[in-house]
Design a protein around this motif. Structure first.
Motif, PDB file in Angstrom:
ATOM      1  N   ALA A   1       0.825  -1.212   0.000  1.00 27.58           N
ATOM      2  CA  ALA A   1       0.000   0.000   0.000  1.00 27.58           C
ATOM      3  C   ALA A   1       0.858   1.261   0.000  1.00 27.58           C
ATOM      4  CB  ALA A   1      -0.939  -0.008   1.203  1.00 27.58           C
ATOM      5  N   ILE A   2       1.870   1.302   0.862  1.00 23.85           N
ATOM      6  CA  ILE A   2       2.661   2.533   0.948  1.00 23.85           C
ATOM      7  C   ILE A   2       3.578   2.702  -0.263  1.00 23.85           C
ATOM      8  CG2 ILE A   2       2.533   2.561   3.460  1.00 23.85           C
ATOM      9  CD1 ILE A   2       5.355   1.559   3.626  1.00 23.85           C
ATOM     10  N   THR A   3       4.027   1.587  -0.851  1.00 23.66           N
ATOM     11  CA  THR A   3       4.856   1.697  -2.053  1.00 23.66           C
ATOM     12  C   THR A   3       4.052   2.265  -3.209  1.00 23.66           C
ATOM     13  OG1 THR A   3       6.205  -0.197  -1.359  1.00 23.66           O
ATOM     14  CG2 THR A   3       6.320   0.440  -3.665  1.00 23.66           C
TER      15      THR A   3
ATOM     16  N   ALA B   1     -10.630  -4.015  -0.099  1.00 23.63           N
ATOM     17  CA  ALA B   1      -9.860  -2.782   0.069  1.00 23.63           C
ATOM     18  C   ALA B   1      -8.751  -2.635  -0.963  1.00 23.63           C
ATOM     19  CB  ALA B   1      -9.266  -2.740   1.483  1.00 23.63           C
ATOM     20  N   GLY B   2      -8.138  -3.749  -1.356  1.00 21.61           N
ATOM     21  CA  GLY B   2      -7.049  -3.681  -2.324  1.00 21.61           C
ATOM     22  C   GLY B   2      -7.489  -3.141  -3.673  1.00 21.61           C
ATOM     23  N   MET B   3      -8.592  -3.668  -4.204  1.00 16.00           N
ATOM     24  CA  MET B   3      -9.099  -3.195  -5.490  1.00 16.00           C
ATOM     25  C   MET B   3      -9.573  -1.749  -5.398  1.00 16.00           C
ATOM     26  SD  MET B   3      -8.695  -5.152  -8.030  1.00 16.00           S
ATOM     27  CE  MET B   3      -9.767  -4.223  -9.140  1.00 16.00           C
ATOM     28  N   LYS B   4     -10.150  -1.383  -4.262  1.00 13.33           N
ATOM     29  CA  LYS B   4     -10.590   0.000  -4.083  1.00 13.33           C
ATOM     30  C   LYS B   4      -9.391   0.947  -4.054  1.00 13.33           C
ATOM     31  CE  LYS B   4     -14.905  -1.152  -1.715  1.00 13.33           C
ATOM     32  NZ  LYS B   4     -15.635  -1.212  -0.431  1.00 13.33           N
TER      33      LYS B   4
ATOM     34  N   VAL C   1      -9.883   8.299  -0.487  1.00 15.95           N
ATOM     35  CA  VAL C   1     -10.110   6.855  -0.377  1.00 15.95           C
ATOM     36  C   VAL C   1      -8.782   6.145  -0.109  1.00 15.95           C
ATOM     37  CG1 VAL C   1     -10.844   4.783  -1.602  1.00 15.95           C
ATOM     38  CG2 VAL C   1     -12.138   6.915  -1.865  1.00 15.95           C
ATOM     39  N   SER C   2      -7.766   6.512  -0.867  1.00 21.16           N
ATOM     40  CA  SER C   2      -6.449   5.909  -0.701  1.00 21.16           C
ATOM     41  C   SER C   2      -5.913   6.129   0.711  1.00 21.16           C
ATOM     42  CB  SER C   2      -5.483   6.507  -1.739  1.00 21.16           C
ATOM     43  OG  SER C   2      -4.149   6.167  -1.438  1.00 21.16           O
TER      44      SER C   2
ATOM     45  N   ARG D   1      -5.096   3.241   3.549  1.00 25.37           N
ATOM     46  CA  ARG D   1      -3.717   3.087   4.007  1.00 25.37           C
ATOM     47  C   ARG D   1      -3.597   3.272   5.525  1.00 25.37           C
ATOM     48  NH1 ARG D   1      -1.709   7.052   1.589  1.00 25.37           N
ATOM     49  NH2 ARG D   1      -1.105   8.363   3.335  1.00 25.37           N
ATOM     50  N   GLN D   2      -4.263   4.307   6.069  1.00 26.94           N
ATOM     51  CA  GLN D   2      -4.185   4.543   7.510  1.00 26.94           C
ATOM     52  C   GLN D   2      -4.840   3.404   8.289  1.00 26.94           C
ATOM     53  OE1 GLN D   2      -2.625   6.966   9.341  1.00 26.94           O
ATOM     54  NE2 GLN D   2      -1.694   7.504   7.375  1.00 26.94           N
TER      55      GLN D   2
END
Length: 422
Positions: free
Chosen positions: A233-235, A292-295, A332-333, A337-338
């Protein structure tokens, strides 16, 4: 299933005080950064100078981030935050002094620029401590089952302050000038310094106090790398922010392309934060943990499209709308991530994980500003923005294909486990 309370974390008094402190700090910091951008570009009329501002902040932020995380995990968080705010007030006062009419008349333009860059550099040092300290303090104020809810409200507060700070800066530059605008910044920082002491001192949860620094840093880096949800996610977010850093070029658009002056500049600068704030407030009621990944991938892809539209637009309202929706997708991102960070990070490692995140994501804003300033100098402002948005789209598509773990990420189970914890 028990009905979710979207205001659960807001019922904790200390968390409300924390949000007030964070609001004032982000409002002041973002307002100050906008004023600096405006002043520097007014002096130089060179887009590369805007990139240098970002570079001056990112060098210390990246260089010291891991060490800052180690120190945060070893120290009491409330007092550490108070120290950071106190030092921030010195930087704000320094900028206020540099814009005194007498100072501007006596000092040469190069000397003023060097002094401004120096204060921005020291601000970058402070930023390496602010992020891990704030991230760690949230977990000590609210119970574990409220982490996702607290993360949403904290991020929303950050974005709302990011809306009002730039917009207010644009108007105050027009109304009272750069110098007195910085006086407002200095006053806000002082108030936040006094307010933070309404939060009680917190226990230090790290069982390895006095652990050798390099061993501590290695442990933090290894944890992030092995936790694929966090690392992916952070990358992804780092790369998209790095190439989508069109915000740094807004003074060029406001003064030379759209020709809308400081008021239009404030509106442009605030538009992304307005969109992100609305998104974050909605997610307090409608969780986005499922798929969450696809979003996350879809949101960052949409962000890249918005940046491209903004880059080619020569109509003010279209530019504002494009920036607004870039904020919606970025919101959204950020929430996803948080939430990943709060759910997946153990208490004793929060400072180090937050500093790694700061290196990847927070500092990429400044690197993105430098990249945008450099590419604008080399290939022109519009081409540079379109290039950045295109690289963001390519990055998302590549990540989606090569990282199935991130693509299939679902946080529903983690959310349920934390809501059931005591």
């Amino acid at each position: 299933m028990e009905k979710k309370d979207p205001y659960a974390s807001l019922r904790i008094k200390e968390f409300n005080i924390f949000l007030l402190v964070r609001f004032m700090l982000v409002f002041a910091w973002s307002m100050q950064f906008i004023i600096i951008e405006w002043q520097v570009y007014s002096i130089t009329k060179n887009p590369l100078s805007l990139g240098i501002i970002g570079l001056m902040e990112v060098i210390p932020a990246v260089s010291l981030a891991l060490f800052a995380g180690h120190i945060v995990d070893q120290r009491e968080k409330r007092n550490l935050l108070a120290w950071c705010i106190g030092l921030f007030s010195l930087i704000s006062f320094g900028l206020f002094f540099l814009t005194l009419p007498n100072t501007i008349q006596i000092w040469s333009e190069n000397t003023l620029l060097l002094a401004i860059y120096a204060l921005v550099f020291f601000g970058g040092i402070l930023r390496s401590f602010f992020g891990p300290t704030i991230f760690s303090l949230i977990a000590l104020i609210v119970p574990k089952k409220l982490y996702p809810n607290a993360a949403t409200w904290s991020s929303s507060t950050w974005q709302i302050a990011g809306v009002l700070g730039p917009a207010f800066a644009g108007f105050t530059i027009s109304w009272i000038g750069v110098h007195w605008s910085l006086c407002i910044v200095f006053s806000l920082v002082l108030v936040s310094f006094l307010t933070v002491f309404l939060i009680k001192k917190k226990p230090i949860l790290n069982p390895k106090i006095g652990e050798p620094v390099f061993k501590s840093l290695r442990e933090g880096i290894q944890f992030v790398y092995k936790t694929k949800a966090i690392f992916g996610a952070i990358t992804l977010d780092m790369i998209s922010v790095l190439f989508g850093g069109a915000i740094a070029l807004l003074p060029v658009y406001a003064q030379d392309i759209l020709k809308v002056g400081p008021e239009g500049f404030g509106a442009l600068r605030a538009a992304p934060a307005v969109g992100a704030s609305i998104t974050m407030l909605i997610t307090a009621y409608i969780p986005i943990s499922k798929n969450a990944g696809m979003k996350l991938l879809s949101a960052i892809f949409g962000f890249g499209l918005c940046i491209i539209v903004f880059g080619v637009s020569s109509v003010f309202w279209i530019s504002v709308v494009a920036l607004f929706f870039s904020g919606v997708t970025d919101g959204v991102s950020m929430v996803i991530r948080q939430t990943i960070l709060q759910l997946k990070t153990p208490d004793h490692m929060r400072g180090r994980v937050a500093s790694v995140n700061s290196m990847f994501v927070g500092s990429s804003n400044e690197l993105g500003a430098f990249e945008s300033g450099l590419t604008a100098k080399l290939m022109g402002t519009v081409t540079a923005v379109v290039f950045g948005g295109t690289m963001t789209l390519i990055t998302v598509l590549t990540t989606g294909i090569l990282n199935p773990t991130l693509r299939k990420l679902d946080l529903t189970k983690d959310m349920e486990e934390h809501e059931q914890s005591k």
